[in-house]
Structure formats: C-alpha cells, structure tokens
Design a protein around this motif. Structure first.
Motif, PDB file in Angstrom:
ATOM      1  N   ASP A  91       0.735  -1.169   0.239  1.00 40.87           N
ATOM      2  CA  ASP A  91      -0.192   0.335   0.101  1.00 40.87           C
ATOM      3  C   ASP A  91       1.123   1.430   0.232  1.00 40.87           C
ATOM      4  N   TRP A  92       2.504   1.194   0.803  1.00 40.98           N
ATOM      5  CA  TRP A  92       2.979   2.478   1.337  1.00 40.98           C
ATOM      6  C   TRP A  92       3.808   2.841  -0.491  1.00 40.98           C
ATOM      7  N   GLY A  93       4.303   1.205  -1.319  1.00 39.24           N
ATOM      8  CA  GLY A  93       4.580   1.876  -1.774  1.00 39.24           C
ATOM      9  C   GLY A  93       3.628   2.444  -3.250  1.00 39.24           C
ATOM     10  N   GLY A  94       2.341   1.959  -3.315  1.00 32.79           N
ATOM     11  CA  GLY A  94       1.411   2.205  -4.619  1.00 32.79           C
ATOM     12  C   GLY A  94       1.632   3.753  -3.847  1.00 32.79           C
ATOM     13  N   GLN A  95       0.877   4.639  -2.756  1.00 31.16           N
ATOM     14  CA  GLN A  95       1.231   5.292  -2.316  1.00 31.16           C
ATOM     15  C   GLN A  95       2.746   6.284  -3.182  1.00 31.16           C
ATOM     16  N   MET A  96       3.741   6.061  -2.817  1.00 29.99           N
ATOM     17  CA  MET A  96       4.925   6.531  -3.308  1.00 29.99           C
ATOM     18  C   MET A  96       4.963   7.053  -3.762  1.00 29.99           C
ATOM     19  N   LEU A  97       4.598   6.048  -5.146  1.00 31.98           N
ATOM     20  CA  LEU A  97       4.212   6.307  -7.073  1.00 31.98           C
ATOM     21  C   LEU A  97       3.545   7.315  -7.112  1.00 31.98           C
ATOM     22  N   ARG A  98       2.857   7.788  -6.366  1.00 33.03           N
ATOM     23  CA  ARG A  98       1.669   8.701  -6.923  1.00 33.03           C
ATOM     24  C   ARG A  98       1.609  10.221  -5.666  1.00 33.03           C
ATOM     25  N   PHE A  99       2.931  10.187  -5.181  1.00 32.23           N
ATOM     26  CA  PHE A  99       3.544  10.871  -4.376  1.00 32.23           C
ATOM     27  C   PHE A  99       2.970  11.608  -2.862  1.00 32.23           C
ATOM     28  N   ASP A 100       2.636  10.697  -2.413  1.00 27.45           N
ATOM     29  CA  ASP A 100       1.388  10.371  -1.349  1.00 27.45           C
ATOM     30  C   ASP A 100       1.722   9.902   0.392  1.00 27.45           C
ATOM     31  N   PHE A 101       2.133  10.965   0.724  1.00 25.84           N
ATOM     32  CA  PHE A 101       2.850  10.580   2.288  1.00 25.84           C
ATOM     33  C   PHE A 101       1.567   9.986   2.734  1.00 25.84           C
ATOM     34  N   GLY A 102       0.470   9.983   3.748  1.00 25.64           N
ATOM     35  CA  GLY A 102      -0.050  10.352   3.781  1.00 25.64           C
ATOM     36  C   GLY A 102      -0.962  11.427   4.935  1.00 25.64           C
ATOM     37  N   THR A 103      -1.819  11.169   5.927  1.00 27.80           N
ATOM     38  CA  THR A 103      -1.854  12.545   6.973  1.00 27.80           C
ATOM     39  C   THR A 103      -0.880  12.432   7.911  1.00 27.80           C
ATOM     40  N   SER A 104      -0.487  13.243   8.366  1.00 28.36           N
ATOM     41  CA  SER A 104      -0.046  13.143   9.573  1.00 28.36           C
ATOM     42  C   SER A 104      -0.247  13.597  10.958  1.00 28.36           C
ATOM     43  N   LEU A 105      -0.141  12.229  11.620  1.00 26.68           N
ATOM     44  CA  LEU A 105      -0.644  12.326  13.200  1.00 26.68           C
ATOM     45  C   LEU A 105      -1.029  13.755  14.174  1.00 26.68           C
ATOM     46  N   TRP A 106       0.062  13.775  13.727  1.00 22.75           N
ATOM     47  CA  TRP A 106       0.792  14.838  15.563  1.00 22.75           C
ATOM     48  C   TRP A 106       0.127  16.343  14.184  1.00 22.75           C
ATOM     49  N   HIS A 107      -0.223  16.154  13.226  1.00 25.58           N
ATOM     50  CA  HIS A 107      -0.446  18.001  12.847  1.00 25.58           C
ATOM     51  C   HIS A 107      -1.719  17.907  11.915  1.00 25.58           C
ATOM     52  N   ASN A 108      -2.789  16.238  11.399  1.00 27.06           N
ATOM     53  CA  ASN A 108      -3.561  15.616  11.252  1.00 27.06           C
ATOM     54  C   ASN A 108      -3.823  16.483   9.850  1.00 27.06           C
ATOM     55  N   ARG A 109      -2.641  16.888   8.910  1.00 26.38           N
ATOM     56  CA  ARG A 109      -2.572  17.789   7.552  1.00 26.38           C
ATOM     57  C   ARG A 109      -1.935  17.065   6.663  1.00 26.38           C
ATOM     58  N   PRO A 110      -1.891  16.959   5.201  1.00 25.03           N
ATOM     59  CA  PRO A 110      -1.329  15.460   4.615  1.00 25.03           C
ATOM     60  C   PRO A 110       0.432  16.303   5.241  1.00 25.03           C
ATOM     61  N   ALA A 111       1.190  15.211   4.963  1.00 19.44           N
ATOM     62  CA  ALA A 111       2.560  14.753   5.659  1.00 19.44           C
ATOM     63  C   ALA A 111       3.547  16.066   5.098  1.00 19.44           C
ATOM     64  N   ILE A 112       3.234  16.329   3.366  1.00 18.01           N
ATOM     65  CA  ILE A 112       4.200  16.798   2.101  1.00 18.01           C
ATOM     66  C   ILE A 112       3.227  17.925   2.726  1.00 18.01           C
ATOM     67  N   GLU A 113       2.325  18.374   2.740  1.00 17.51           N
ATOM     68  CA  GLU A 113       1.939  19.734   2.886  1.00 17.51           C
ATOM     69  C   GLU A 113       3.388  20.743   4.704  1.00 17.51           C
ATOM     70  N   VAL A 114       3.003  19.622   5.131  1.00 15.17           N
ATOM     71  CA  VAL A 114       3.754  20.219   6.556  1.00 15.17           C
ATOM     72  C   VAL A 114       4.981  20.378   6.209  1.00 15.17           C
ATOM     73  N   VAL A 115       5.998  19.412   5.822  1.00 15.22           N
ATOM     74  CA  VAL A 115       7.210  18.986   5.463  1.00 15.22           C
ATOM     75  C   VAL A 115       7.318  20.634   4.007  1.00 15.22           C
ATOM     76  N   LEU A 116       6.785  20.767   3.207  1.00 11.87           N
ATOM     77  CA  LEU A 116       7.115  21.987   2.619  1.00 11.87           C
ATOM     78  C   LEU A 116       7.046  23.287   2.800  1.00 11.87           C
ATOM     79  N   GLN A 117       6.615  23.070   4.302  1.00 12.79           N
ATOM     80  CA  GLN A 117       5.968  24.706   4.952  1.00 12.79           C
ATOM     81  C   GLN A 117       7.319  25.321   6.014  1.00 12.79           C
ATOM     82  N   ALA A 118       8.283  23.204   6.399  1.00 13.85           N
ATOM     83  CA  ALA A 118       8.967  23.560   7.457  1.00 13.85           C
ATOM     84  C   ALA A 118      10.201  24.269   6.401  1.00 13.85           C
ATOM     85  N   LEU A 119      10.608  22.894   5.321  1.00 10.09           N
ATOM     86  CA  LEU A 119      11.716  22.908   3.717  1.00 10.09           C
ATOM     87  C   LEU A 119      12.050  24.684   4.068  1.00 10.09           C
ATOM     88  N   PRO A 120      11.190  25.506   3.673  1.00  9.57           N
ATOM     89  CA  PRO A 120      12.284  26.648   3.532  1.00  9.57           C
ATOM     90  C   PRO A 120      13.078  27.821   4.442  1.00  9.57           C
TER      91      PRO A 120
END
Length: 307
Positions: A67-96
C-alpha cells in the motif's frame, strides 16, 4: 554538463532514493506502535483496534508495504498524525526555513573563511596567522548544542538582547545562524589556509610572479582560484548536512525547520511525517550535489563533466 551525465546521476539518485525510502519504511515501524502514543492509557481495545484499522496497521507488514509503495508512486505520503494534515504540506512549510537558515550560515562561513584563510596563508607564521588558527580551531571544535546553550545564557538570559527561542523577524535568526556558522567557518578556514599555502608555492604562481604580476592579482586570482576547489567540496558536504536541518540547533532554539520536524516526528511516531521529511531532504541533497559539480567545472576549466 552533458545530458548523459545528468541522466546517469539522476538514475543513480532515484535508485538510492528508492532504497533509502524502503529502509525508512521498515525502520520507523521499529520505533513502536503509534496507537499506544496517541490514545489514552485507559482506551478500550476496541478503540485501539479501530485506530489501527484506520491507519492500516492491522494488516501484515508486507501488505502495508505494498500500500505504501502505491502511495509513493503517486507522491502521496499520507496524513500526519501529529498535525492532522497531509504530511507533505507540513514538510514543505518547514523546508524553506531550514534552507534559508543553512544558506545564510554557510554564506557567512564560506565568505569569512576565504577572507581569513587567505590572510593567514599570506601572513603564514606571523601573529595574525597564529590568532586566526587558534580561533578557527576553537570554532571547528565547539559542539553546536553547547554553543547554543551558551548563546542563550549570555545573550538571552543575562544581557536580554536576543530571544531565547521562537520564530519571527530577523532577531530570531541571529543565534541559530551563529551556532550553525561556527563549525563550518572553523573547518573552512583551515582548508582555505592549507590550500592557499600549497597554491602560493606552486610553479604557476612562481611563474606569474617572475613575469611581474602584481602581488594582489597573484594571490586573489591565480592562487585563490585553485585553493577554492577543496573548500567548495567541503561546503557542498556541509550544505547537504544542513539540508537535513540543523537538528540540534533547531531543537535548542525552537526553530521551525525540517530538522526539528524530523526529530519530533520520530519521537511522536508520525510515520508519514518522517517519510515525507526524509524524501524531501534526499531530493535537496541530490540538487546540491549537482550544483557543486557544475560550480567545480565553472571555477576550474581543467574539470570536465562528461557522460
């Protein structure tokens, strides 16, 4: 840079990235069950089972991996349990924030190292050289966390001129930048000094002097250009380290970068957040390595990046 070289590097990077992400998938699951962390101690077994089913943790690891491999191929990392938001959104907000912090610290470190390392090499054996050597060696040896705590004690607690932690205007960046600046500066000063001493004694410099070239031109054009190559290599390695976030520095100062995010994600067993953070960091490191190769070739015409 040839297209063939770029494609080859990209292919190797993708293979390395795939292996890294597979390793991360299994390693994060060794940190424990997130259900036990996010539900109260007295939660019923039914509530625990329902949360495991929601997170897909009730399935065997092999099916979780598919299941995780299929999500990765779509660049879908799932929802962050801590932030209750898509994980990639949280990361892209902190990365800059992390990239800006690292870029500022490395820019000052590299510029200062070129200046002081060159002066130390030109004045080799003098008191100026000894002072620069002493300061640079001390800076290269000081631990980040200790320097951060000392900066907070002196400038935030005692003098009260800078904030202890947080994020906001330029004043909040001063202490994190200073802490990230110190060790790269000390290391690069030593590298530039050694490379400059070697370059100043090289045959091409002696030839330039024999032809009557001005001392400043010989030092800062002929010698320095060659002396910069080792410093650029080390700076590229440091930039790759900073891309992962100055984890300790970000935690000490409460700076909202990807290093702090990654550490918090591990502690909170937020699998999606950890995987998204490592994926983005790996992509940035690949870009940095390509940029260093291009800069190397631009500075030294003898370097050729071939297919």
């Amino acid at each position: 840079m040839s297209a063939g070289y770029f494609l080859k590097r990209t292919a190797f990077a993708l293979l390395a990235l795939a292996g890294l992400m597979i390793a991360v998938f299994f390693l994060v699951r060794l940190t424990g069950d997130p259900v036990n962390l996010y539900l109260p101690v007295d939660a019923s077994q039914g509530a625990r089972d329902a949360m495991r089913t929601k997170l897909g943790l009730d399935q065997p690891v092999f099916f979780q991996f598919l299941d995780w491999g299929g999500q990765m191929l779509r660049f879908d990392f799932g929802t962050s349990l801590w932030h209750n938001r898509p994980a990639i959104e949280v990361v892209l907000q902190a990365l800059p924030n992390t990239l800006a912090l690292g870029a500022i610290a490395l820019t000052f470190a590299f510029g200062g190292a070129v200046l002081f390392g060159s002066v130390a090499a030109v004045r080799a054996g003098s008191w100026v050289d000894r002072v620069i050597n002493l300061v640079s060696q001390a800076a290269a040896s000081v631990p980040d966390f200790w320097l951060g705590l000392m900066c907070i004690l002196v400038f935030a607690v005692t003098l009260r001129v800078l904030p202890t932690s947080g994020f906001g205007g330029p004043i909040y960046w001063v202490l994190p930048v200073v802490c990230l600046f110190a060790r790269p500066f000390g290391t690069l000063v030593q590298i530039v000094r050694g490379s400059m001493l070697e370059a100043l004694n090289a045959a091409f410099v002696r030839t330039a002097r024999a032809k009557g070239a001005q001392t400043g031109r010989v030092t800062f054009v002929h010698a320095l250009r060659n002396a910069l190559l080792p410093a650029i290599t080390v700076t590229g390695d440091l930039a790759a380290q900073f891309a992962g976030g100055g984890g300790v520095v970000e935690v000490v100062f409460g700076f909202p970068g990807i290093g702090k995010l990654l550490i918090d994600g591990i502690l909170k067993r937020d699998f999606a957040l950890v995987q998204a953070s490592i994926f983005c960091v790996a992509i940035v490191i690949f870009i940095i390595n390509i940029a260093v190769d291009m800069l190397y070739a631009a500075i030294d015409p003898r370097v050729r990046i071939e297919q």
